[in-house]
Write an enzyme that holds these catalytic residues in place. Sequence first.
Site, short mmCIF file in Angstrom:
data_model
loop_
_atom_site.label_atom_id
_atom_site.label_comp_id
_atom_site.label_asym_id
_atom_site.label_seq_id
_atom_site.Cartn_x
_atom_site.Cartn_y
_atom_site.Cartn_z
N ASP A 110 -2.02 -14.27 -28.64
CA ASP A 110 -2.11 -14.65 -30.06
C ASP A 110 -3.45 -15.31 -30.36
OD1 ASP A 110 0.40 -13.72 -30.77
OD2 ASP A 110 1.40 -15.63 -30.42
N LYS A 135 0.31 -19.87 -32.75
CA LYS A 135 1.02 -20.49 -31.62
C LYS A 135 0.16 -20.32 -30.37
CE LYS A 135 4.93 -18.13 -32.03
NZ LYS A 135 4.42 -17.13 -33.02
N GLY A 176 10.72 -10.91 -32.66
CA GLY A 176 11.72 -11.48 -31.77
C GLY A 176 11.96 -12.96 -32.02
N HIS A 177 11.20 -13.55 -32.96
CA HIS A 177 11.37 -14.97 -33.27
C HIS A 177 11.98 -15.17 -34.66
CE1 HIS A 177 8.95 -15.52 -29.75
NE2 HIS A 177 7.87 -15.00 -30.31
N GLY A 225 4.38 -12.22 -32.15
CA GLY A 225 5.25 -11.13 -31.77
C GLY A 225 6.54 -11.15 -32.57
N HIS A 239 10.00 -16.87 -25.35
CA HIS A 239 9.73 -15.48 -24.95
C HIS A 239 10.57 -15.09 -23.74
CE1 HIS A 239 6.14 -16.57 -27.26
NE2 HIS A 239 6.16 -15.31 -27.62
#
Lengths: 331, 331
Positions: free
Chosen positions: B109, B104, B55-56, B53, B219
């Site tokens: 995922d 991950k 945001g990392h 996703g 998250h």
Amino acid sequence: MKKFMNGAATLAQECLEGFVAAHGDIVVFGEGRKHVRRRSLNPAKVAVISGGGAGHEPMHTGFVGHGMLDAACTGHVFTSPTPDQILAAIRETDSGAGALLIVKNYDGDVMNFEMAAEMAMAGGAHRIETVIVNDDIAVERSARGTGRRGVAGTLVVEKMIGTAAQAGAALEELKVLGDAVVSATRTMGVALKGTTVPQTTRETFVLGPNEMEVGVGIHGEPGRSRDDMTDASSIAALICGHILDDFGSLDGQSVLLFVNGLGATPLSELYLVFGLARAFFERHGVIIARSLVGTYVTSLDMAGVSITITVLDEHLTALWDAPVQTASLRW
Amino acid sequence: MKKFMNGAATLAQECLEGFVAAHGDIVVFGEGRKHVRRRSLNPAKVAVISGGGAGHEPMHTGFVGHGMLDAACTGHVFTSPTPDQILAAIRETDSGAGALLIVKNYDGDVMNFEMAAEMAMAGGAHRIETVIVNDDIAVERSARGTGRRGVAGTLVVEKMIGTAAQAGAALEELKVLGDAVVSATRTMGVALKGTTVPQTTRETFVLGPNEMEVGVGIHGEPGRSRDDMTDASSIAALICGHILDDFGSLDGQSVLLFVNGLGATPLSELYLVFGLARAFFERHGVIIARSLVGTYVTSLDMAGVSITITVLDEHLTALWDAPVQTASLRW
């Protein structure tokens, strides 16, 4: 906002100890563990030295290394290093070619670096030149007062002077070059959240949920206006528009576009702002020849960005592109 | 906390567009502008692909380049990329030596990368191996459920596999190596402020002024305990103690110590925590042979740090030390 710290009094020194522990391949502590210098010095070159209050990390310690600074002096949070600290850095790094001091334009910094320079020059011990960085266009130019502040553009000045010094430029050339880079560089910042000063653990200014602070510096000082919060495209257009106005015109010019995080803003948002700023300038005929995006010149945990433009010519482009090997800037 | 954005729906794609605009020397967009890949691919080597996703950031796109990843697939914020995206990345980067997927350990995922692998292997078109990263010790090991999450240790896995692939290792060797690096790597995180999700602009968990969240993931999910806020030395001892316990003993072992910022924590605090963590492990007989400090594996604007230890041998040390040229990791 809460902080990882053991106490406000020891914060700056503990950060510095951790920095040196992490980057022992590049830096060592100088006298009294109050400044850091390059592990391997080149006695033939001009020493390039900068410094300022803590709280702007990675600037300046993260810029010590091949192609950039020889030493960086750190004071307490948002407090200038002392003349003694700066003098020690000069003595440890200048072997005869002279020392070039890069100083952000704040009263305390300017005064302390000036005193250190006078002490170093006494009896002809050292030759010193100083470049004052004043890239922040949020402060109006005026005949009186301190004038414009030094902010993120300091990174650009330190990279270009550092690379020229590495290549063997003489002290007087570096002074002329540094002043030219300062003239070619303009910055403006915007904050979504103020800085939390460790002594008080309170924010220096408190913004409502629909407010932003336009024209902020890097010491938690308020900006030049408090505006309604808006979308990223409008914010980018506002800041870039002020920069363009300050230059007059940049039509057809090649520039470095540097989008800098002020501390707590995630890299994802910096890239988003970069994309919008780049598109804005390209619509105005500017050629984005080089770019840098990251969190380099900060105000502790302030959330916000600054946008910097440096007008490039062939010489400045080559100075920017040349290899640099520091803790925080590497290519 | 407020964000620089034009809208939650376009945030991830706008960040990605800005990233590619800033790093066109290293990366290009793949099919449909949904993943990025290296500008210059080496057809003889195994393709190393990761993703997850948004945001990392800078993970994973910031790790695409020489000595690390060949492609990175990004979904919406905290949402897995689709099998189609991953399949397109495999097709563009695997010329016959096979593709190694680094995933991950999250249900979405794992499922989507598995589906993409099956589609890619259909009819013998591609050979695929997958390494699942599960370094987060805050989640208890158990026979049921998804198990431990993949967090900051993912960077270490991507660097070491990427470097081995660059040096010509075969697909099966990379799978064995990747699993070994995962086994040697443990991470734990602590947050002082939750993540603000763009869709809601609210924090995923709200901490009081004297609280911290121990054992957080990336998250915005809550951790395994909410503790009283304390000084940095006590926090470092708490987290490092959990890591040491999980390994059993590290006495006399050489390790990589990686202190990672979760998004909004200034670099100065990361260095402070690094210094304390290093001292803690050294008191317990651990040899800090390599170190990394920075904001690399994030949870949007969460304030916090994670601490990662990878046990090194001669081979892993050489893989870590080898040159890497990506947007966010360079030496």
